[in-house]
Design an enzyme around this catalytic site. Structure first.
Site, PDB file in Angstrom:
ATOM      1  N   GLU A 187       0.823  -1.214   0.000  1.00 12.11           N
ATOM      2  CA  GLU A 187       0.000   0.000   0.000  1.00 12.11           C
ATOM      3  C   GLU A 187       0.857   1.266   0.000  1.00 12.11           C
ATOM      4  OE1 GLU A 187      -3.016  -0.063   3.016  1.00 12.11           O
ATOM      5  OE2 GLU A 187      -3.754  -2.035   2.418  1.00 12.11           O
TER       6      GLU A 187
ATOM      7  N   GLU B 136      -4.730  -9.279   1.698  1.00 14.14           N
ATOM      8  CA  GLU B 136      -5.345  -9.128   3.015  1.00 14.14           C
ATOM      9  C   GLU B 136      -6.846  -9.093   2.770  1.00 14.14           C
ATOM     10  OE1 GLU B 136      -4.139  -5.394   4.781  1.00 14.14           O
ATOM     11  OE2 GLU B 136      -2.048  -6.009   5.005  1.00 14.14           O
TER      12      GLU B 136
END
Ligand SMILES: *[C@@H]1O[C@H](CO)[C@@H](O)[C@H](O)[C@H]1NC(C)=O
Ligand SMILES: *[C@@H]1O[C@H](CO)[C@@H](O)[C@H](O)[C@H]1NC(C)=O
Ligand SMILES: *[C@@H]1O[C@H](CO)[C@@H](O)[C@H](O)[C@H]1NC(C)=O
Ligand SMILES: *[C@@H]1O[C@H](CO)[C@@H](O)[C@H](O)[C@H]1NC(C)=O
Ligand SMILES: *[C@@H]1O[C@H](CO)[C@@H](O)[C@H](O)[C@H]1NC(C)=O
Ligand SMILES: *[C@@H]1O[C@H](CO)[C@@H](O)[C@H](O)[C@H]1NC(C)=O
Ligand SMILES: *[C@@H]1O[C@H](CO)[C@@H](O)[C@H](O)[C@H]1NC(C)=O
Ligand SMILES: *[C@@H]1O[C@H](CO)[C@@H](O)[C@H](O)[C@H]1NC(C)=O
Length: 515
Positions: free
Chosen positions: A161, A261
């Site tokens: 990210e 995730e």
């Protein structure tokens, strides 16, 4: 599936039970065991004490726990993973000097594979000051060296990210340069591991990020794409959750994609999770496109996504553990066989640079090259005082770089795909290079190499062709934007006053924005 009890028994036994865990292979957008059976990830994020979900400014004094060095922790936790039908774990920080043999063997015995993040809280590609430099490259190589000896390591994420909103889209160019160079390193070392990236799911950027990481020359694209997705919350459905959108978007993606995730905790926190999305992730129309997912996360932390609570050295299962166990028992993913699978996916074309996407896809940051950087450092006439603390760098950079021409060689502009030859040096090397340029520009005046005693003069090596030591400098898709002219003065005003002192200025000045 190995039962937890049997596993504990086998862990207690000595030595020779190494179950055969063959390294996985990638064909098109799918992972396979060498026998041709598809590998669909049933994963768990396994990281104690580090909040994942970001590449916030790394700090050299941060600490982290390498999940795979403590034999007793692994012996405690792996049976729980087996209970959850786990075949892969993701970790968020590897200490390259740690010994991972015991944990990796126990995981192998349980048929569990690993994807490890290359960064950790002390060192990572920092979205606020993105770089792909000598320090990062050296560290990432050490982690890859340490982990690639294990057959059950699938590969690595160069970042997690990193681009997370519209102010950080220019960090993706550095992430992709890291992908390019780590892929080449793995290839050179003949490792079996792959290189990927774990992206976030910001609605306005997710398409561009996924396109960017798999666009242009295949040597610069990810081997696999991790996607952190928390869109399915509670009792949702394919339409509301966005899963249908995801299926459609990744339909023709040319490398494996999976949820790096997942596990929305909005309805009642971690303990209240029903794991309906687990059933969805393993339906046929999802596994046709995606290779499963990684539950976030094993340990309960403040952010409340845990499956177990750690207290002292023991773990207690939380409510969502049992719910997940049932959900995992009920899935029956149907893969394809390698021989019957004919990949049809293709890379995207790179997203165009515009107000909301600031990373050019054609020309990427240069490959870090320590020799070129050290050469330029030795050519400098002014360097940081020995042992100068990194906390003092910022002030000096700000002062010296107020004159942009002095620092042109160490900066980069991802939106234009233009990078200074020395933009890939470490911060310490960059400081030495620009201090020298500044000193030279001020005719070697003694007061231009002091900074309260934080800088000191040195005799220059006199070298002017350091950039030539960085052969792949500036390459993106096999192209070089800087190397041809590197080392040749481009006639910036005020430069070249005295040949001997002008050389470094020329070296630095010419390294940037050569059109
Ligand atoms: C292929 O290997 C995997 C891992 O060892 C095993 O789980 C699977 O059953 C094998 N497939 C076949 C068809 O034997
Ligand atoms: C770690 O470094 C940061 C700045 O980088 C500082 O704010 C913090 O106080 C330091 N922590 C410790 C324990 O030294
Ligand atoms: C973007 O992310 C950064 C870093 O996480 C944060 O500091 C900043 O406030 C965010 N900006 C916007 C516009 O969301
Ligand atoms: C990246 O973009 C941000 C926000 O637009 C800007 O502040 C920063 O200087 C840029 N960094 C680079 C390396 O271009
Ligand atoms: C995938 O299958 C589910 C039902 O199993 C369905 O609700 C969904 O619409 C399907 N998605 C697509 C893109 O066909
Ligand atoms: C930038 O380009 C993307 C497509 O790559 C598009 O979705 C987005 O709206 C564009 N942004 C602007 C501000 O034009
Ligand atoms: C020199 O370094 C010290 C800390 O080592 C710092 O306090 C001081 O501000 C620095 N001076 C300059 C001009 O950077
Ligand atoms: C390299 O870049 C130049 C100038 O931007 C361009 O004309 C040329 O086509 C590029 N070559 C390759 C192989 O991409």
């Amino acid at each position: 599936m190995v039962s937890a009890k049997a596993l504990i028994a086998s862990l207690a036994a000595t030595g020779a039970l190494a179950a055969d865990v063959p390294s996985l292979q990638i064909k098109g957008s799918k992972f396979f065991y060498p026998n041709g059976t598809q590998f669909i990830i049933r994963g768990i994020a396994y990281q104690q004490g580090v909040s994942a979900g970001g590449s916030d400014a790394p700090s050299t004094n941060a600490t982290f726990i390498d999940s795979l060095v403590s034999k007793s922790n692994c012996a405690r936790d792996i049976p729980n993973m087996v209970t959850l039908n786990t075949n892969l774990i993701r970790t968020y920080g590897v200490d390259p000097d740690g010994n991972h043999d015991d944990c990796m063997q126990m995981l192998a015995d349980a048929g569990i594979y690993v994807i490890a993040d290359l960064g950790n809280p002390t060192i990572s590609i920092n979205r606020a000051d993105p770089q792909w430099n000598v320090d990062l490259f050296n560290f990432f190589k050490k982690v890859v060296d340490t982990m690639s000896k294990y057959p059950n390591v699938v590969g690595f994420f160069v970042g997690n990210e990193v681009t997370n909103n519209q102010t950080t889209t220019n960090a993706s160019a550095y992430v992709k340069a890291a992908v390019r160079d780590m892929k080449q390193y793995v290839k050179d070392q003949k490792y079996h591991t792959g290189i990927g990236y774990a992206a976030d799911d910001s609605g306005d950027l997710r398409d561009q990020i996924a396109e960017y990481m798999n666009c242009g020359d295949v040597s610069t694209g990810v081997d696999f794409y991790g996607y952190n997705v928390y869109e399915w919350c509670g009792d949702s459905d394919f339409e509301t959750s966005g899963y249908n959108r995801i299926i459609n978007f990744f339909q023709d993606y040319s490398v494996p994609v999976f949820f790096a995730e997942y596990g929305c905790n909005k309805n009642g926190g971690a303990a209240g999770r029903k794991w309906y999305e687990t059933a969805a992730i393993y339906t046929k129309n999802m596994t046709d496109v995606l290779s499963g997912g990684i539950v976030y996360e094993y340990f309960q932390e403040e952010n409340d996504y845990g499956l177990v609570e750690l207290s002292g050295s023991t773990v207690k299962k939380l409510d969502d553990f049992d719910t997940l166990e049932k959900a995992m028992q009920n899935i029956d993913p149907q893969g394809v066989s390698m021989s019957s699978y004919n990949p049809s996916g293709k890379a995207f074309s790179c997203p165009s640079v515009n107000a909301t996407w600031q990373s050019d896809g054609k020309s990427l940051p240069p490959t870090p090259n320590d020799n070129a950087c050290e050469c330029a450092v030795s050519a400098s006439t002014c360097v940081p005082k020995k042992g100068l603390d990194k906390s003092a760098y910022g002030t000096i950079f700000n002062y010296v770089c107020a004159d942009g021409s002095v620092c042109a060689g160490i900066t980069g502009d991802p939106s234009k795909g233009k990078y200074g030859t020395y933009s890939m040096c470490s911060d310490a090397q960059k400081l030495a290079i620009v201090l020298g340029a500044y000193h030279s520009k001020h005719s070697d005046a003694s007061d231009s190499c002091s900074f309260d005693g934080n800088a000191t003069t040195q005799k220059s090596s006199g070298k002017t062709d350091c950039a030539k030591l960085a052969p792949s400098s500036g390459s993106g898709s096999g192209n070089s934007s800087t190397k041809d002219n590197a080392g040749v003065a481009v006639g910036a005003p005020g430069y070249g006053v005295v040949a001997s002192v002008a050389s470094l200025v020329a070296l630095v000045a010419s390294a940037m924005f050569v059109m």
